[in-house]
Design a protein around this motif. Sequence first.
Motif, short mmCIF file in Angstrom:
data_model
loop_
_atom_site.label_atom_id
_atom_site.label_comp_id
_atom_site.label_asym_id
_atom_site.label_seq_id
_atom_site.Cartn_x
_atom_site.Cartn_y
_atom_site.Cartn_z
N ALA A 7 -13.95 7.51 2.87
CA ALA A 7 -12.60 7.18 3.34
C ALA A 7 -12.06 5.92 2.65
N GLY A 8 -12.95 5.18 1.96
CA GLY A 8 -12.49 3.99 1.25
C GLY A 8 -12.89 2.70 1.93
N LYS A 9 -13.82 2.78 2.89
CA LYS A 9 -14.21 1.58 3.63
C LYS A 9 -14.92 0.57 2.73
N SER A 10 -15.91 1.08 1.95
CA SER A 10 -16.69 0.17 1.12
C SER A 10 -15.83 -0.47 0.04
N THR A 11 -14.91 0.30 -0.51
CA THR A 11 -14.02 -0.25 -1.53
C THR A 11 -13.21 -1.40 -0.96
N LEU A 12 -12.70 -1.19 0.24
CA LEU A 12 -11.90 -2.22 0.89
C LEU A 12 -12.72 -3.50 1.07
#
Lengths: 350, 513, 302
Positions: B42-47
């Motif tokens: 979902a993009g959590k780590s990127t954030l």
Amino acid sequence: MRRSKPLDCGGLTRLLEHPAAHVLACTLIPVAVFGILLFTEGKSVMETYRVILNAVFGTRYGFGEVIVRTTYLIFTSLAAILPYRVGLANAGGEGQMAIGALFTAIAGGTLLRHLIGPLGIPALLVCGMAGGMIWAGIAIFCRMKLGMNETLTTILMNYIATYFISMLLFGVLRDPAGWNYPQTVEIAPQLRLRTYFGTRINAGILLAVLTAAGVWYLLRKTKAGFTIRAIGGNPRAALYSGIQVGKVQAMAFLAAGASAGLAGAILIMGTEGRMRVDAGATMGFMGFLAAGIVKNDPILAIFSSFLIAALSVAGNAMEINTGLPAASIQILMMLVLLTIMATGGRKNRE
Amino acid sequence: MGKTIMRVRGLTKVFGSLTANDHIDLDIEAGRIHAIAGENGAGKSTLMKMLYGVYPATEGTIIVDETPVNGWNPALARENGVSMVFQDFRLIPAFTVLENVFLSLTGRRYVINRKDLRHRIRALSETYQLNVEPDQEVWKLDLGQRQHIEIIKALINPNTRMLIFDEPTSVLAPHEIARFLDMLLQFRADGYAVLLITHKIHEITTVADQITILRQGKKVCAINREDGFDQAAIIAGMLGEQTMEEAPEKPAAREFPQLPGIALRAVTVRDDHNREILQNVNMELARGRIMGIAGISGNGQRELTEAIFGARKISGGHLSYGGEDITHTSPGQRIRHGFRMVTEDPLHDNVVESFTVLQNMALAGLDVTTTHGRIDWEDLRQRLAERPEMEAMKVPAGDRLAGTLSGGNVQRMTFARAVISQPSLLLACYPSRGLDVATVAEVHRTLLRLRDAGTAIVLVSEDLPELFAMSDSLTVLAGHQALGPFIPSDCDIQELGKLMLKGDGGNAAEQTP
Amino acid sequence: MNEITTILISTIAAGTPILYALTGDMIGQRAGIISLSVEGSMLVGACIGFGVAYRTQSMTLAVLAALAAGGLVGFLQAFLAIDRKTNMMASGFVLMFFTQGLTAFYGRTLLDVSFRKPLTFPLPFLSEIPVLGPVLFSQDILTYLSFLLPAAAWFVLTKTKLGLLVCSVGERPEVTQAYGHDPRKIQYAAVIIAGMLAGAGGVQMSCVYTMSWSNDMINGRGFIASALVILCSWKPLRAYMAAYLFGLAQALLVYLQVKGVPISMYVTMMLPYLLTLAALGIISTSKKPSMPEKIKVISTGP
């Protein structure tokens, strides 16, 4: 693992990735740099390069010498290529070739001296291969069973081979009729390879080119070659697909020793006739470099072997004609290699 | 309500054609636990990595103490009191705890003062009940302990006021999770801002003060505890419209008494550090059956499967194939018996990156034919084209270089290769990891089809529902032992979970000095 | 001077160049790069150092020149191995040949000269201690410094942040990077330092030990040093043991020859290589040494 950006030579590097530009750069840069070195030492640049070219292409004998050395270099470069393809580095072509030559000289001068040519010549070639394989076998044994780094082992074994041979030549193997020179007795005349064109060129060059082509076919087209390339590409994946990685590595290393040993056999049977201290010296090292120049491609290694052979003949001529030490030509050779290493693509393993 | 430490406005990260984060806004306050929830991908780590300065943002601003920051990077982040506890720990196994902590210190400390540092580590350990001995070498510690070192590294910096945790509980056993959540509450009480990335609803609803839900790189919604947490709403937010694929209908298993089965008798296996990770394993792998392997990761799953496949030495006991002792045979010999394996890291273990997909398919997939010693690749290509598995698994085109494939494609290729030759035994480690829902369903269908054709299957997975749905029997790896077999229909998930813990507790106790 | 003193003095003399190269390469290997190029660094250090010493009669300038030249070879090795991802064994090998050529070319005028400036500085009082005095306290500056070198390397590598960073690069460069340090820069620095120290070993050899220059006079000592790093299990303090063991072997052989014990000269010359090989074999069959992970990948494969 990711690291910061390498030294940025961006535009230049990209330009050099074009094959033609790359070849040109790898020729011109070393020649220019070596020229500058000569100039700063007060030597005539043009004269030196003329001597070099003349030594190689100017006389029949000179060109013949280049071909003779190309023969050894093809074999010793194959001795580096095969192990490289299975993820190993054999820096021991020098020692393996020397021991191959020693075995050939001993067998040809004693045990096999009464054999007729058609039997004796193949037998001697086998002796040379056996010698190389034994020397390589020690190194691969150390790697497989004792976990020792094969590059270090083979380098040390080169020095050991040199002194071991000297010890024998100054000792038990010294030819009693040889005016006290440190050399073995000459091998029987029917075991010598015939030379052609009034030079020292012999059938060895044919054998060398055929072997290189055979190695190329093996690697590219056959199942065994596919196995070898799989190991070179990812040894873990090879293991998981049921390939006996250690066994194939050992066999490739032994084959490498055999190839270097063949160079030694041809050195004795074709050119030298007997083992001397320093016979064939540096041919093993140079073969390693010839392989490196062409990123371990067996067909291209024929050409790089020729190039290095030419430079090494030129080095001798330079010493005679310009008073520069023969080893100076190593500067030119290594500049070629360093330029290739410094500008070539990153991915160079199959 | 605490002071706002960090504000994020319109933060966007684009990787090539993928927008990993799309205009995210966040406010992070001292003394609050802020959960970032979302599914895998979902993009959590990127954030988080942008907040900590690992990735530069493509667009948007990060505001710390009301001042927009420029050239945000990890060093600057730490200086401003932002610390991150990574999922993949930033530790050097060969160093001691103390040396690892020392390396992380900022400021002008060039020479180790071991006495002082030891004292500070022990003090922090006591305050937060961390289980860390300063002079232990890190490679000897389990994952929970390694996480504690990471926490100490974050806390030992006196500037620290904001702690980012990236999926912290994924490495923990369930009984450790409760303790970990207590620790988070203690951080909150001590005034730290805590940013918790997770996809586990239970953790969020237990400790979070505020939830931000991400889906496909976008912020879906933000909920405060004061407004009440509705589990169903959170799940709906995370999953969106997508419905979960129903587990495939599993027909009853058939018997294959005439086919040779595989049996492990009192098998002992050692890990990479030469410690006995599994002892006295007894297991029957019958043909036409799926054996699920459950357990907290790192309890010997990898070692066991490697040992059965022959890539790891069996240091005690016997492995047999249809009564024949094959304990000391090589992977090659076992492949000839029809053993196949998809490892947990196929790119590393199963794929030659410089080969094409077609060439890779020839590595223990279909045998190549040769004419006069020459490999006939065209023949292999044609035979592969006839196989339904290639189509069903969406294996990429034969001419593509394996090194250019995405993780999911590598997984597809290696799985198809393993099943294409109708193996006698398939060792499948996390075969559905990194695949989309449709392909996961295809993997499950293929496993069942193989089972019904007489393959013995070992399925290793972290996903208990998957294991329950697929397996005919289950083995739990815990505390150096293989427990079971259990019949999935006769036991419930909770009980099995407890079993996984029980063993793990024993493990941790043994490693504590 | 009695015989034991003589043997010990030549042990130190033969061991010192190895000690320099060994300590240097150990630092490089701790950062994950094996520099077979220390052979080349020693060679240029020996040649250029000797040339400068002969022309200027200044040992200080000679040492500085040797450090610079050795470091330059180290830089080339670093560039090839780190940035160009060349096989680090092969690049070291190529650099050895390159420096062989260069030193043969530039050293050709130095072949027939010798540099015989007295370089020893006997320390007052200490040098008068029997046996130990002449062995340890009646040496040249480079040798005195070499006594401190492994201890200094030990301090830096195990007690300081810098040292731990170097070691961390050899273990997990991604971790080093996560702490905001550039693994590449650290590796460069380590490999250049390896080259500089090897250069110092080279100048010690030509100016102090043999007091002359001859072609390829290093003759594999750099390789031996690289191999001895493994024998030391990457622990700096063991460098003393390894280097002086090597020195003692050489000293004893020379002594035996002088005494007229009938051994072939070539056996004598072969022995250091044979011993190194044997030592490598013993160390790798006994317990696994604490090898930096990046080196482990290179030397034993996956």
